[in-house]
Design a protein around this motif. Structure first.
Motif, PDB file in Angstrom:
ATOM      1  N   CYS A 295      15.784 -11.840 -36.845  1.00  0.00           N
ATOM      2  CA  CYS A 295      15.094 -12.585 -36.221  1.00  0.00           C
ATOM      3  C   CYS A 295      13.380 -12.169 -36.567  1.00  0.00           C
ATOM      4  O   CYS A 295      13.305 -11.047 -36.422  1.00  0.00           O
ATOM      5  CB  CYS A 295      15.148 -12.779 -34.592  1.00  0.00           C
TER       6      CYS A 295
ATOM      7  N   GLU B 263      21.871 -16.532 -41.593  1.00  0.00           N
ATOM      8  CA  GLU B 263      20.934 -17.426 -40.962  1.00  0.00           C
ATOM      9  C   GLU B 263      19.726 -16.710 -40.526  1.00  0.00           C
ATOM     10  O   GLU B 263      19.976 -15.494 -40.554  1.00  0.00           O
ATOM     11  CB  GLU B 263      21.386 -18.162 -39.699  1.00  0.00           C
TER      12      GLU B 263
ATOM     13  N   VAL C 176      16.270 -16.730 -37.794  1.00  0.00           N
ATOM     14  CA  VAL C 176      15.509 -17.253 -36.667  1.00  0.00           C
ATOM     15  C   VAL C 176      13.944 -16.902 -36.618  1.00  0.00           C
ATOM     16  O   VAL C 176      13.743 -15.833 -36.896  1.00  0.00           O
ATOM     17  CB  VAL C 176      16.246 -16.988 -35.268  1.00  0.00           C
TER      18      VAL C 176
ATOM     19  N   THR D  79      16.587 -21.286 -37.927  1.00  0.00           N
ATOM     20  CA  THR D  79      16.323 -22.088 -36.628  1.00  0.00           C
ATOM     21  C   THR D  79      14.835 -21.772 -36.478  1.00  0.00           C
ATOM     22  O   THR D  79      14.243 -20.697 -36.495  1.00  0.00           O
ATOM     23  CB  THR D  79      17.114 -21.347 -35.456  1.00  0.00           C
TER      24      THR D  79
ATOM     25  N   SER E 205      15.153 -23.875 -31.189  1.00  0.00           N
ATOM     26  CA  SER E 205      15.819 -23.443 -30.232  1.00  0.00           C
ATOM     27  C   SER E 205      14.800 -23.600 -29.062  1.00  0.00           C
ATOM     28  O   SER E 205      13.435 -23.684 -29.122  1.00  0.00           O
ATOM     29  CB  SER E 205      15.991 -21.789 -30.367  1.00  0.00           C
TER      30      SER E 205
ATOM     31  N   LEU F 279      21.961 -18.987 -27.474  1.00  0.00           N
ATOM     32  CA  LEU F 279      21.446 -17.801 -27.794  1.00  0.00           C
ATOM     33  C   LEU F 279      21.102 -16.758 -26.529  1.00  0.00           C
ATOM     34  O   LEU F 279      20.145 -17.198 -25.959  1.00  0.00           O
ATOM     35  CB  LEU F 279      20.172 -17.952 -28.619  1.00  0.00           C
TER      36      LEU F 279
ATOM     37  N   LEU G 268      22.392 -11.429 -33.203  1.00  0.00           N
ATOM     38  CA  LEU G 268      20.775 -11.403 -33.750  1.00  0.00           C
ATOM     39  C   LEU G 268      20.130 -10.166 -33.547  1.00  0.00           C
ATOM     40  O   LEU G 268      20.161  -9.612 -32.244  1.00  0.00           O
ATOM     41  CB  LEU G 268      20.069 -12.622 -33.131  1.00  0.00           C
TER      42      LEU G 268
END
Lengths: 195, 251
Positions: B9, B46, B48, B78, B101, B169, B223
């Motif tokens: 993240c 992925e 974020v 995201t 998100s 999340l 995450l």
């Protein structure tokens, strides 16, 4: 090479456009019939709901155009599902290019099926240079049953169609534009089909 | 087999990463685009991006940043932070984000989840929940964990799922920044009771913490931020360890 990316208001066109740029090709985002029929390759992406997406395609008369195309066409995710016979999502008829129906994943599976999953039993040159059990990125709540058109399958407690092919039509349930190097190879393969 | 996801993240302010990173290989350590590229090359599943810039003016910077990121990276990402309406989401998705998100805005106006899911599909709506364990209850907080609300974690997560969120999340405020490992009990309840995927956040300090949260709770993704930014955990080593521990992971 003229590559048309069909834009019918159903998401991710830019992701496809950027993915093509990364592998050295330029795409044209369009909903114009004249642009689509003169393209060498056609990509038909899609994220969203089947019923409303099909409605938009009908309004733009793309639902009758796409099945008649003679060039290579690649449907992605919802795009591929709309090229099948029927979808339980929105109880909608598809374009009937591929054999198979879109069904919702049953309980108690987590929905959407989201993340990286393996593709196997790979057939056709769409998967040239791609090893069995490579990972593709999936995000979907409906799946296409296995059929005579299946050229790759994936397991989510049971096997379903990860990719389909019939004549000049191809489809991927996973997102090649988001599937790292493997996805880029699928796109390259698609663009090289017939060469 | 569907694999568990590892998600770095990045906190963004005014188009730059907030926490300094010590990646010597980066030309510009503050560039989210450079860092995103590095993480995707190293095997992140992925990413974020959490925008902590509040004003609407700066939001335009975010949209152009999202476009720059989408050009460069070939994995899903995201974007979150301050998203409050359909137009915000439309702009971010059109710029190339795969999911958004939402957090505080959904707490105060839960219908937002229905509106966004109806318009863009459940799959791209991640409901972020910050919760703290207070007097025996997991209470939901908003505004980056500064404001306590009356909502309770498990019922809010269920409501979010019902309204059309595609993923939850969950950040355990009791763990966030502690490096003492992920919250196991609450994540287990979420993973067992929800029908949508759960991403665990808060507390990652070492590789074993990731192994524990996957093996003991059934969450779908984990995450973390600083352990990756400061190279305390290398993505490649982490994924090899998790695979060795018998967890389905993409190498």
């Amino acid at each position: 090479m003229k590559i048309a990316i069909i834009d019918y208001g159903a998401g991710n066109v830019k992701s496809v456009l950027f993915a093509l740029e990364r592998i050295g090709y330029k795409g044209l985002v369009t909903d114009k019939i004249s642009e689509i029929i003169t393209a060498d390759k056609i990509i038909f992406p899609g994220v969203g709901e089947a019923g409303s997406a099909m409605k938009t395609l009908r309004e733009k008369e793309l639902d009758t155009l796409i099945p008649k195309l003679k060039q290579d066409v690649l449907g992605i995710c919802l795009g591929m599902q709309l090229m099948c016979e029927y979808s339980e999502e929105g109880k909608t008829e598809g374009m009937g290019i591929f054999t198979g129906n879109a069904r919702q994943f049953p309980k108690p599976l987590k929905i959407p099926h989201v993340g990286w999953n393996q593709i196997r039993h790979l057939k056709t040159n769409l998967f040239s240079k791609i090893p069995e059990e490579s990972y593709g990125y999936f995000v979907h709540s409906f799946y296409i049953t296995l059929s005579d058109c299946t050229i790759a399958q994936t397991d989510y407690s049971f096997p379903f169609s990860a990719a389909l092919a019939k004549d000049n039509f191809y489809g991927c349930q996973f997102h090649p534009e988001k599937s790292s190097g493997i996805g880029e190879q699928v796109l390259r393969n698609f663009l090289k089909l017939g060469n | 087999m569907l694999t568990k996801r590892i998600i770095p993240c990045l906190d963004i302010k005014d188009g730059r990463t907030v926490k300094g990173t010590n990646f010597v290989s980066l030309k510009d350590a503050g560039s989210p685009v450079e860092l995103a590229r590095l993480y995707s090359e190293q095997g992140a599943d992925e990413l974020v991006f959490l925008d902590i810039t509040a004003t609407s003016d700066k939001r335009k910077t975010l949209v152009s940043l999202v476009e720059s990121i989408a050009r460069v990276i070939n994995i899903p990402f995201t974007v979150g932070g301050g998203i409050g309406c359909v137009e915000d989401v439309k702009a971010l998705l059109e710029a190339g984000a795969d999911k958004v998100s939402i957090n505080s805005a959904a707490v105060y106006r839960p219908e937002l989840i229905n509106e966004l899911a109806g318009k863009f599909g459940n799959q791209c709506i991640v409901l972020a929940i910050d919760a703290n364990f207070v007097n025996g209850r997991w209470k939901v907080y908003t505004h980056g964990g500064r404001k306590e609300t009356e909502k309770e974690l498990f019922s809010w997560a269920k409501e979010g799922q019902k309204r059309g969120a595609g993923e939850i999340l969950f950040t355990a405020m009791t763990r966030d920044g502690t490096k003492n490992g992920f919250e196991l009990e609450a994540n287990k309840i979420l993973a067992q009771t929800l029908r949508i995927p759960v991403i665990a956040s808060g507390g990652a300090g070492n590789m074993q913490n990731f192994s524990d949260v996957f093996l003991q709770t059934g969450v779908d993704a984990a995450l973390a931020a600083s352990v990756f930014h400061y190279k305390e955990i290398k993505l490649k080593e982490l994924k090899l360890k998790l695979k060795k521990d018998g967890i389905a992971i993409r190498i």
